[in-house]
Design a protein around this motif. Structure first.
Motif, mmCIF file in Angstrom:
data_model
loop_
_atom_site.group_PDB
_atom_site.id
_atom_site.type_symbol
_atom_site.label_atom_id
_atom_site.label_comp_id
_atom_site.label_asym_id
_atom_site.label_seq_id
_atom_site.Cartn_x
_atom_site.Cartn_y
_atom_site.Cartn_z
ATOM 1 N N SER A 33 56.924 35.777 18.702
ATOM 2 C CA SER A 33 58.123 36.306 18.062
ATOM 3 C C SER A 33 59.335 35.961 18.917
ATOM 4 C CB SER A 33 58.012 37.820 17.914
ATOM 5 O OG SER A 33 57.969 38.429 19.192
ATOM 6 N N LYS A 34 60.535 36.172 18.368
ATOM 7 C CA LYS A 34 61.766 35.914 19.116
ATOM 8 C C LYS A 34 61.820 36.785 20.370
ATOM 9 C CE LYS A 34 65.994 34.247 19.623
ATOM 10 N NZ LYS A 34 66.441 34.951 20.821
ATOM 11 N N ALA A 35 61.433 38.055 20.244
ATOM 12 C CA ALA A 35 61.455 38.960 21.398
ATOM 13 C C ALA A 35 60.484 38.501 22.473
ATOM 14 C CB ALA A 35 61.113 40.380 20.950
ATOM 15 N N LEU A 36 59.313 38.007 22.027
ATOM 16 C CA LEU A 36 58.310 37.540 22.980
ATOM 17 C C LEU A 36 58.783 36.268 23.681
ATOM 18 C CD1 LEU A 36 55.492 38.192 24.049
ATOM 19 C CD2 LEU A 36 54.536 36.830 22.198
ATOM 20 N N LEU A 37 59.411 35.370 22.938
ATOM 21 C CA LEU A 37 59.948 34.138 23.530
ATOM 22 C C LEU A 37 61.029 34.458 24.568
ATOM 23 C CD1 LEU A 37 60.253 31.709 20.480
ATOM 24 C CD2 LEU A 37 58.730 31.484 22.436
ATOM 25 N N ASP A 38 61.875 35.419 24.239
ATOM 26 C CA ASP A 38 62.921 35.823 25.185
ATOM 27 C C ASP A 38 62.313 36.338 26.480
ATOM 28 O OD1 ASP A 38 64.846 35.134 23.372
ATOM 29 O OD2 ASP A 38 65.202 37.170 22.652
ATOM 30 N N SER B 23 55.563 46.678 22.760
ATOM 31 C CA SER B 23 56.350 46.573 21.524
ATOM 32 C C SER B 23 56.710 45.134 21.220
ATOM 33 C CB SER B 23 57.616 47.420 21.629
ATOM 34 O OG SER B 23 57.301 48.795 21.770
ATOM 35 N N ARG B 24 57.016 44.365 22.260
ATOM 36 C CA ARG B 24 57.377 42.962 22.039
ATOM 37 C C ARG B 24 56.171 42.139 21.607
ATOM 38 N NH1 ARG B 24 61.969 41.616 26.696
ATOM 39 N NH2 ARG B 24 63.501 43.049 25.843
ATOM 40 N N ILE B 25 55.025 42.455 22.167
ATOM 41 C CA ILE B 25 53.809 41.749 21.772
ATOM 42 C C ILE B 25 53.464 42.050 20.318
ATOM 43 C CG2 ILE B 25 51.299 41.759 22.114
ATOM 44 C CD1 ILE B 25 52.023 42.143 25.152
ATOM 45 N N LEU B 26 53.669 43.313 19.908
ATOM 46 C CA LEU B 26 53.362 43.716 18.536
ATOM 47 C C LEU B 26 54.475 43.333 17.566
ATOM 48 C CD1 LEU B 26 51.868 47.269 19.221
ATOM 49 C CD2 LEU B 26 50.611 45.185 18.672
#
Length: 512
Positions: A300-305, A144-147
């Motif tokens: 994305s922000k989620a991916l960076l986190d 989900s974070r990758i997408l």
């Protein structure tokens, strides 16, 4: 003017360690190399991560090569991301050059040409050991974070994975995942709603579009079997040297989403697989990520986190991460703050923004009585760098403008024939390069749908037959009823005929 003897003592005392270390060059003062004032990196702190930065053509790749060679020589396996395609030469010895000899004479280190144990890996259709992972191994959160999905869409992905777990449907590749998404809002809609709640067609459509975007960057080649086992990155050759694993990424520069996907999955797998290392004397694996801005620029922000979390935690597994990029500002500040070793090659001040970036970069280094860091950053030559490491107690070493040593291996790519020979000797090619497409969610759901369609067709045929039978029965009943309604008349007619016959006979007898 600084005293050379004091400077020599300052460097040698600051870079004296009890354990193993890698000598990367000799310190410089006022543009002159101080022979024997060796700048070293303790092996003990190489799991504290690092940065190799500098403008194009200043020698970043050669510094990466030097570190990889020396780690391998000391039995530490290495993983390199080769985006420019110029690292495969590690498999062959340097041909040597008078300028290399001159450089090493200034540094005060002998030069030895040698090759290193190399394994060529690939994410695409290039020659090399194929790297793959299954969608199931990613799990719903990471996928989900990758997408870059919303919370609602992430919840749907979690439900999809749960349904597949409950029904023993392996999600191996993207066609499996797309099939189950379609099934959830089409043929299997009722089953999903009954057990897991209603799934919005609009949400699954949005998720499918994100999957297609990932596919267009080549992710369909990455997702599948046979999954790569990260323990194969830790191999040691018969001479006790660590393998240098080179991932060829020359055709991936325009596909940053795939690069981010791979890197995050690899780091997550290493973190979940490797045992806790604690405070050891050497790292278990060191990873160099060339052109690191490709990970962060499209993330994305989620991916960076997620990346930041792994960077903070993975060193406890004995893994060091080294980002190689043109400017330190390419790396997020939270990640940059975790990097213990910095090898900063020259930066060029062509614009006002460049000058601002140089001032910000200079602030990342320890203060020094011997250097104006901002000035040094713009005056370094090719193969020279500002170096700041951590000593064995985790304290910053003295800042040193350093003439870097030359690589012992070839500073060029392998020829096609050399690459072919290298791959022909690889045991990992035989292990991972066979494509496997076993029965998974796609096939099982198609089979389930086909079975459901067959049962539906059978039920429909049965219903049609029953309707036909009922229609035929009603027709027969109507015929019988009509016959019965006609029956009294027949009786009357029959009786009259009989009577007439009898009376006719009697009449004839009486006349006689």
């Amino acid at each position: 003017m600084p005293n050379t003897e004091d400077f020599f003592k300052y460097i040698t005392e600051g870079y004296t360690f009890k354990g193993e270390y890698i000598p990367v060059g000799a310190a410089m003062l006022d543009g002159e190399t101080i022979t024997g004032a060796h700048v070293k990196i303790p092996l003990k702190t190489m799991n504290r991560h690092g940065l190799i930065a500098g403008a194009t053509g200043t020698g970043k790749t050669k510094s990466l090569q030097v570190l990889a060679e020396n780690l391998s020589d000391r039995g530490v396996p290495v993983l390199l991301m080769d985006i420019k395609g110029d690292l495969s030469g590690l498999a062959e010895p340097s041909p040597g050059h008078p300028k290399i000899d001159e450089r090493h004479e200034k540094i005060g280190l002998p030069f030895e040409a040698k090759k290193f144990p190399v394994e060529i890996l690939t994410l695409s259709e290039q020659n090399g050991v194929r790297l793959r992972a299954t969608v199931s191994e990613f799990g719903p959160v990471l996928l989900s974070r990758i997408l870059d999905l919303s919370d609602v869409q992430t919840g749907i992905v979690a439900v999809i994975f749960q349904y597949c777990d409950d029904n023993k449907l392996p999600i191996l590749d993207l066609k499996d995942f797309k099939k189950i998404l379609q099934y959830a809002t089409d043929e299997g809609k009722e089953a999903f709603e009954k057990s897991y709640g209603r799934i919005s067609t609009a949400s699954t459509g949005a998720i499918l579009r994100k999957v297609v975007e990932l596919e267009q960057q080549g992710a369909d080649l990455f997702f599948g079997e046979t999954s790569f086992e990260v323990n194969d990155l830790q191999r040691i050759d018969e001479n006790g040297r660590g393998y240098i694993n080179i991932i060829r990424l020359t055709d991936i520069q325009d596909r940053p989403k795939l690069f981010s996907t791979f890197m995050l999955s690899l780091l997550a797998e290493i973190y979940s697989t490797f045992p806790e290392q604690g405070d050891s004397d050497r790292p278990e694996l060191v990873i160099f990520i060339d052109e690191a801005h490709l990970i962060f620029s499209e993330a994305s922000k989620a991916l960076l986190d997620q990346i930041e979390s792994i960077v903070k935690l993975i060193r406890s597994k004995g893994v060091g991460l080294y980002f190689v990029t043109q400017n330190p500002t390419d790396v997020p500040e939270d990640v940059l703050g975790q990097l213990g070793l910095k090898v900063q090659h020259a930066l060029r001040a062509f614009t006002a923004n460049d000058r601002k970036a140089i001032k910000m970069t200079a602030q990342n280094y320890p203060d020094s009585d011997y250097y104006d860091t901002t000035e040094v950053l713009t005056s370094l030559g090719i193969g020279e760098a500002l170096v700041s490491a951590l000593d064995e107690k985790g304290r910053p070493t003295p800042l040193a403008a350093t003439m870097m040593r030359a690589p012992m291996s070839r500073m060029d790519v392998l020829t096609d024939s050399e690459l072919k020979n290298l791959l022909s000797e690889s045991s990992l090619v035989k292990k991972y390069n066979e494509t496997i497409d076993r029965e998974s969610a796609y096939e099982l759901l198609n089979e389930k749908i086909a079975k459901a369609d067959a049962e539906e067709a059978k039920a429909k045929a049965k219903k049609e037959q029953e309707e036909l039978d009922r229609t035929s029965s009603r027709s027969t009943s109507r015929s019988r009823s009509q016959y019965q309604r006609m029956n009294p008349v027949v009786k009357v007619l029959t009786s009259a005929t009989f009577i007439r016959s009898v009376f006719g006979i009697l009449t004839k007898v009486m006349k006689k």
